[in-house]
Design a protein around this motif. Structure first.
Motif, PDB file in Angstrom:
ATOM      1  N   GLU A  39       0.982  -1.157   0.536  1.00  0.00           N
ATOM      2  CA  GLU A  39      -0.379  -0.058  -0.266  1.00  0.00           C
ATOM      3  C   GLU A  39       1.066   1.717   0.005  1.00  0.00           C
ATOM      4  N   ASP A  40       1.754   1.307   0.751  1.00  0.00           N
ATOM      5  CA  ASP A  40       3.082   2.540   0.970  1.00  0.00           C
ATOM      6  C   ASP A  40       3.343   2.831  -0.532  1.00  0.00           C
ATOM      7  N   LEU A  41       3.880   1.589  -1.279  1.00  0.00           N
ATOM      8  CA  LEU A  41       4.256   1.349  -2.786  1.00  0.00           C
ATOM      9  C   LEU A  41       3.712   1.918  -3.439  1.00  0.00           C
ATOM     10  N   GLY A  42       1.867   1.653  -3.904  1.00  0.00           N
ATOM     11  CA  GLY A  42       0.834   2.172  -4.229  1.00  0.00           C
ATOM     12  C   GLY A  42       0.789   1.206  -5.173  1.00  0.00           C
ATOM     13  N   PHE A  43       1.140   0.144  -4.547  1.00  0.00           N
ATOM     14  CA  PHE A  43       0.159  -0.722  -5.258  1.00  0.00           C
ATOM     15  C   PHE A  43      -1.539  -0.935  -5.599  1.00  0.00           C
ATOM     16  N   ASP A  44      -1.929  -1.330  -6.511  1.00  0.00           N
ATOM     17  CA  ASP A  44      -3.427  -1.315  -6.306  1.00  0.00           C
ATOM     18  C   ASP A  44      -3.879  -2.744  -5.358  1.00  0.00           C
ATOM     19  N   SER A  45      -3.379  -3.590  -5.782  1.00  0.00           N
ATOM     20  CA  SER A  45      -4.133  -5.147  -5.194  1.00  0.00           C
ATOM     21  C   SER A  45      -2.518  -5.492  -3.788  1.00  0.00           C
ATOM     22  N   ALA A  46      -3.334  -6.325  -3.268  1.00  0.00           N
ATOM     23  CA  ALA A  46      -2.490  -7.704  -2.932  1.00  0.00           C
ATOM     24  C   ALA A  46      -3.617  -8.799  -2.594  1.00  0.00           C
ATOM     25  N   TRP A  47      -2.948  -9.675  -3.731  1.00  0.00           N
ATOM     26  CA  TRP A  47      -3.939 -11.229  -3.616  1.00  0.00           C
ATOM     27  C   TRP A  47      -2.922 -12.521  -2.876  1.00  0.00           C
ATOM     28  N   LEU A  48      -3.658 -12.831  -2.263  1.00  0.00           N
ATOM     29  CA  LEU A  48      -2.955 -14.253  -1.177  1.00  0.00           C
ATOM     30  C   LEU A  48      -3.646 -16.134  -2.044  1.00  0.00           C
ATOM     31  N   LEU A  76      -7.815  -6.453  -1.766  1.00  0.00           N
ATOM     32  CA  LEU A  76      -7.165  -7.203  -0.936  1.00  0.00           C
ATOM     33  C   LEU A  76      -7.974  -8.460  -1.597  1.00  0.00           C
ATOM     34  N   GLY A  77      -7.545  -9.395  -2.455  1.00  0.00           N
ATOM     35  CA  GLY A  77      -7.923 -10.556  -3.282  1.00  0.00           C
ATOM     36  C   GLY A  77      -7.663 -12.203  -2.574  1.00  0.00           C
ATOM     37  N   THR A  78      -7.894 -12.945  -3.269  1.00  0.00           N
ATOM     38  CA  THR A  78      -7.565 -14.837  -3.540  1.00  0.00           C
ATOM     39  C   THR A  78      -7.638 -14.917  -4.799  1.00  0.00           C
ATOM     40  N   ALA A  79      -6.330 -15.550  -4.752  1.00  0.00           N
ATOM     41  CA  ALA A  79      -6.268 -16.004  -6.184  1.00  0.00           C
ATOM     42  C   ALA A  79      -5.525 -17.565  -5.863  1.00  0.00           C
ATOM     43  N   VAL A  80      -5.912 -18.199  -6.325  1.00  0.00           N
ATOM     44  CA  VAL A  80      -7.931 -18.046  -5.765  1.00  0.00           C
ATOM     45  C   VAL A  80      -7.797 -19.598  -4.708  1.00  0.00           C
ATOM     46  N   THR A  81      -9.352 -18.814  -4.917  1.00  0.00           N
ATOM     47  CA  THR A  81     -10.326 -19.777  -3.507  1.00  0.00           C
ATOM     48  C   THR A  81     -10.332 -20.891  -4.132  1.00  0.00           C
ATOM     49  N   ARG A 105     -13.290  -3.785  -0.204  1.00  0.00           N
ATOM     50  CA  ARG A 105     -11.968  -3.829  -0.992  1.00  0.00           C
ATOM     51  C   ARG A 105     -11.642  -5.187  -1.533  1.00  0.00           C
ATOM     52  N   VAL A 106     -12.680  -5.875  -1.237  1.00  0.00           N
ATOM     53  CA  VAL A 106     -12.528  -7.327  -1.540  1.00  0.00           C
ATOM     54  C   VAL A 106     -12.213  -7.292  -2.908  1.00  0.00           C
ATOM     55  N   ASN A 107     -11.417  -8.964  -2.875  1.00  0.00           N
ATOM     56  CA  ASN A 107     -11.593  -9.371  -4.157  1.00  0.00           C
ATOM     57  C   ASN A 107     -11.766 -10.765  -4.886  1.00  0.00           C
ATOM     58  N   PRO A 108     -12.543 -11.004  -4.081  1.00  0.00           N
ATOM     59  CA  PRO A 108     -12.967 -13.313  -4.751  1.00  0.00           C
ATOM     60  C   PRO A 108     -12.649 -13.887  -5.520  1.00  0.00           C
ATOM     61  N   GLY A 109     -11.466 -14.795  -5.737  1.00  0.00           N
ATOM     62  CA  GLY A 109     -10.441 -15.165  -6.973  1.00  0.00           C
ATOM     63  C   GLY A 109     -11.166 -16.681  -6.550  1.00  0.00           C
ATOM     64  N   ILE A 110     -11.885 -17.141  -7.371  1.00  0.00           N
ATOM     65  CA  ILE A 110     -12.091 -18.615  -7.824  1.00  0.00           C
ATOM     66  C   ILE A 110     -12.351 -19.492  -8.310  1.00  0.00           C
ATOM     67  N   SER A 111     -11.796 -20.978  -7.786  1.00  0.00           N
ATOM     68  CA  SER A 111     -11.694 -22.261  -8.876  1.00  0.00           C
ATOM     69  C   SER A 111     -13.209 -23.543  -8.572  1.00  0.00           C
ATOM     70  N   TYR A 180     -12.827 -15.112 -11.607  1.00  0.00           N
ATOM     71  CA  TYR A 180     -12.525 -17.143 -11.908  1.00  0.00           C
ATOM     72  C   TYR A 180     -10.907 -17.263 -12.255  1.00  0.00           C
ATOM     73  N   GLY A 181     -10.491 -18.091 -11.789  1.00  0.00           N
ATOM     74  CA  GLY A 181      -9.212 -18.145 -12.129  1.00  0.00           C
ATOM     75  C   GLY A 181      -9.527 -19.513 -13.116  1.00  0.00           C
ATOM     76  N   ALA A 182      -8.649 -19.228 -14.412  1.00  0.00           N
ATOM     77  CA  ALA A 182      -8.866 -20.190 -15.714  1.00  0.00           C
ATOM     78  C   ALA A 182      -7.484 -20.779 -16.289  1.00  0.00           C
ATOM     79  N   GLY A 183      -7.890 -22.077 -16.403  1.00  0.00           N
ATOM     80  CA  GLY A 183      -6.149 -22.186 -17.268  1.00  0.00           C
ATOM     81  C   GLY A 183      -6.335 -22.920 -18.646  1.00  0.00           C
ATOM     82  N   SER A 184      -7.409 -22.945 -18.609  1.00  0.00           N
ATOM     83  CA  SER A 184      -8.106 -23.677 -20.020  1.00  0.00           C
ATOM     84  C   SER A 184      -9.119 -22.634 -20.868  1.00  0.00           C
TER      85      SER A 184
END
Length: 335
Positions: A39-48, A76-81, A105-111, A180-184
């Motif tokens: 956040e201090d550096l100006g990033f727009d998002s952090a993902w777990l 704040l996001g999940t990549a992915v749940t 501020r939450v961005n849920p990423g799922i699969s 949505y975490g897509a790989g195909s």
């Protein structure tokens, strides 16, 4: 789209948050410190990223809750749940709670898909229902209905208890921030048809060739063709070395070299193809990204931090990413 003439709009980072299994707290505190630094550096998002039964983040929602109280702006996001590990209704309750606490501020990423090591965990995870659990897109639909505020039960009262027909609390706008975490190609197309945002990463599935960038570029193009207003984020492993010490540069190069063989051909029954890690100066990495068929179609990224590095390494990588690589891609820090 971020060519040499078009700037990158949003810059994020992704981490698994490693820790010592015998003493987990210092690693978790270091992770929260890294998010604060972001956040201090100006990033727009952090993902777990989830790491069940490993020495990494197993409960991103809990980490996001803590991070939301130490930050004020960064998303704040999940990549992915992986929804196979979750009850969709309960997950919707937790995410809505944290979203409200964070100020949206939450961005849920799922699969979806069966849990990793299914045969090892099914008797503990689903001792009575393993044979009938549905790990298809239907599980995503259950989650979207719950997080979107649709009825999940009958409203009413029992004695003095009042019950809602939808998940409580409800956080307006959270449904529109689901990824949505897509790989195909199939999953990217499906995500577009559902109106979900698209998370791509450093791996594609079902690969029939060896050109990672071309395969990922095809998936992103198919998504945008069906959902041109959808958000797409790319998550390659990117390690700028501008201010790294000689020892750090040596460590980073060895890490990338050890992982390089899996990028040469599809791996295993799922035909997984991995992208090479991008290690070098910000100028070198920017040149590679501007030539990447996937990157050229996105305006957002969440660059993945390498696994198992030291806190000081992550500080250097994040700092160089925000102060050197980001600007080389035309990005401007938030706030």
């Amino acid at each position: 789209m971020p060519t040499a003439d078009v700037p990158l709009r949003k810059l994020g980072f992704l981490t698994i948050g490693t820790f010592d299994g015998d003493d987990p707290r210092p690693g978790m505190e270091a992770l929260l410190t890294q998010i604060q630094l972001g956040e201090d550096l100006g990033f727009d998002s952090a993902w777990l990223r989830h790491r069940h039964l490993q020495h990494g983040v197993s409960s991103p929602v809990a980490i996001m809750a803590a991070a939301s109280q130490r930050t004020s702006r960064i998303e704040l996001g999940t990549a992915v749940t992986p929804l196979a590990w979750e009850n969709p209704l309960r997950l919707a309750e937790d995410l809505a709670t944290v979203d409200l606490l964070s100020g949206g501020r939450v961005n849920p990423g799922i699969s979806v898909g069966p849990p990793m090591r299914w045969d090892d965990v099914k008797d503990v995870l689903y001792p009575d229902t393993a044979d009938v659990e549905d790990f298809s897109y239907t599980r995503v639909d259950r989650f979207l209905r719950a997080v979107g505020g649709e009825p999940v039960a009958t409203a009413g009262t029992q004695g003095i208890e009042v019950f809602s027909d939808r998940v409580q609390p409800h956080s307006p706008g959270l449904r529109e921030r689901v990824w949505y975490g897509a790989g195909s190609l199939r999953s990217a197309t499906w995500a577009a048809e559902q109106g979900l945002n698209l998370l791509t990463s450093s791996v594609v599935t079902g690969a029939t060739g060896t050109d990672f960038a071309a395969i990922q570029g095809e998936q992103i193009a198919a998504y945008l063709d069906r959902n041109p207003d959808g958000r797409v984020s790319q998550g390659l492993v990117v390690v700028p070395t501008d201010t790294a010490t000689a020892a750090q540069r040596e460590k980073y190069a060895a890490y990338a070299a050890a992982r390089l063989p899996r990028t040469r051909e599809p791996q295993g029954p799922g035909k997984l193809l991995f992208a090479p890690d991008l290690v070098g100066t910000s100028e070198q990495i920017a040149e590679q990204l501007h030539a990447h068929a996937g990157f050229r179609q996105v305006t957002e990224v969440a660059f993945a931090l390498p696994f198992s590095f030291d806190h000081e390494d992550y500080v250097q990588i994040l700092t160089d990413t925000a102060t050197r690589l980001g600007p080389a891609l035309g990005w401007q820090p938030a706030g």
